[in-house]
Design an enzyme around this catalytic site. Structure first.
Site, short mmCIF file in Angstrom:
data_model
loop_
_atom_site.label_atom_id
_atom_site.label_comp_id
_atom_site.label_asym_id
_atom_site.label_seq_id
_atom_site.Cartn_x
_atom_site.Cartn_y
_atom_site.Cartn_z
CB CYS A 71 45.29 41.71 44.91
SG CYS A 71 45.25 41.35 43.13
CG HIS A 128 48.73 39.06 46.47
ND1 HIS A 128 47.54 38.82 47.12
CD2 HIS A 128 48.43 39.19 45.15
CE1 HIS A 128 46.55 38.79 46.24
NE2 HIS A 128 47.05 39.01 45.04
CD GLU A 160 48.17 38.60 50.56
OE1 GLU A 160 47.28 38.38 49.73
OE2 GLU A 160 48.81 39.67 50.63
#
Length: 287
Positions: free
Chosen positions: A105, A199, A201
């Protein structure tokens, strides 16, 4: 020898604290946990370039790492405040160090601007919650960053800004209807960066923690009709993260195994470590 990573947090001190209060970890601490989950022998240092006077690695320090990872951020890069300019300068130094780098991002946006690209608010509006129908470009279909991803997939996401002008040496690897640059490889000054606008993660619980502090945005921008609806949405995400077998919630929100299965969700980060960090460690004589 253990892999050494530098995790660069994009948030200011106040935003870091707010995220930790909501989720229990800062973005950088959470990202380091994901890296440890992929390679449990790895060592992760954390840098806070938004902090004036922060002790940031010099050129030799950056070169000493096997991989550098940039987190998301609440900032808008076109504001060009000192805390943003420090991050752009650091990314330029990362390119010059030729240390393999990756970002999510904000990380992709910093990497693009540091290589003379541009980032602006998306005229189509915010992408929030889940980025839908991410699709590899022709180059992306054979690129190791997206190895193992299906032809179209979803991923956690929250962003308003997008890359609007590509750096000179950039290959777009994935896009969707909201953003033409959802994954990219950027080459600058001898360095190579892999990044995504979404994202991988984020667990659903971390995404819920972020959205729970932005229910006003969800209502104001029409994603939810009321604050109660917004809260219910974040609660569903948290519940589904705790119990991925909740078919009712997965069906209600259109969330499939590409997000529910952590191994599949973090694929891009794993691919970065396997195909860039480990291979370059050998090339650089560190293996």
């Amino acid at each position: 020898m253990a892999l050494r990573f530098l995790v660069v947090e994009g948030n200011t001190r106040g935003a870091r604290q707010a995220h930790k209060e909501a989720y229990g970890l800062t973005l950088s601490e959470s990202y380091a946990e994901v890296i440890h989950g992929i390679d449990d022998d790895s060592v992760c240092d954390i840098a806070f370039p938004t902090d004036e006077g922060a002790n940031l690695p010099d050129a030799a320090g950056l070169e000493s790492y096997d991989g550098i990872v940039l987190t998301g951020s609440h900032l808008n890069i076109y504001d060009r405040t000192p805390d943003i300019l420090r991050q752009i300068d650091l990314m330029r130094a990362v390119y010059a160090s030729r240390t393999p780098s990756f970002g999510s991002c904000w990380g992709l946006q910093v990497a693009a601007v540091a290589a003379d690209g541009d980032v602006r608010p998306n005229p189509l509006g915010r992408e929030v919650g889940i980025a839908r129908k991410l699709t590899a470009t022709e180059a992306g279909r054979t690129h190791p960053l997206l190895e193992g991803r299906p032809a179209a997939y979803d991923a956690p996401a929250i962003h308003l800004d997008v890359v609007t002008a590509l750096p000179g040496d950039c290959t777009v690897l994935a896009s969707n209807a909201i953003s033409p640059v959802q994954a990219a490889e950027i080459r600058q000054n001898g360095g190579v960066f892999w990044g995504v606008q979404y994202h991988p993660e984020f667990s659903l619980s971390e995404l819920a923690a972020i959205l729970s502090r932005r229910t006003d945005i969800l209502v104001r921008e029409g994603f939810c009709r009321t604050a109660e609806e917004a809260v219910a949405y974040t609660q569903d995400l948290s519940a589904l993260d705790k119990d991925p077998s909740r078919f009712d919630l997965a069906w209600r929100h259109g969330i499939d195994a590409e997000i529910l299965d952590p191994h599949r969700r973090i694929r891009e980060i794993r691919n970065f470590i396997e195909h860039r960090v480990k291979t370059q460690k050998s090339v650089r004589g560190r293996a």
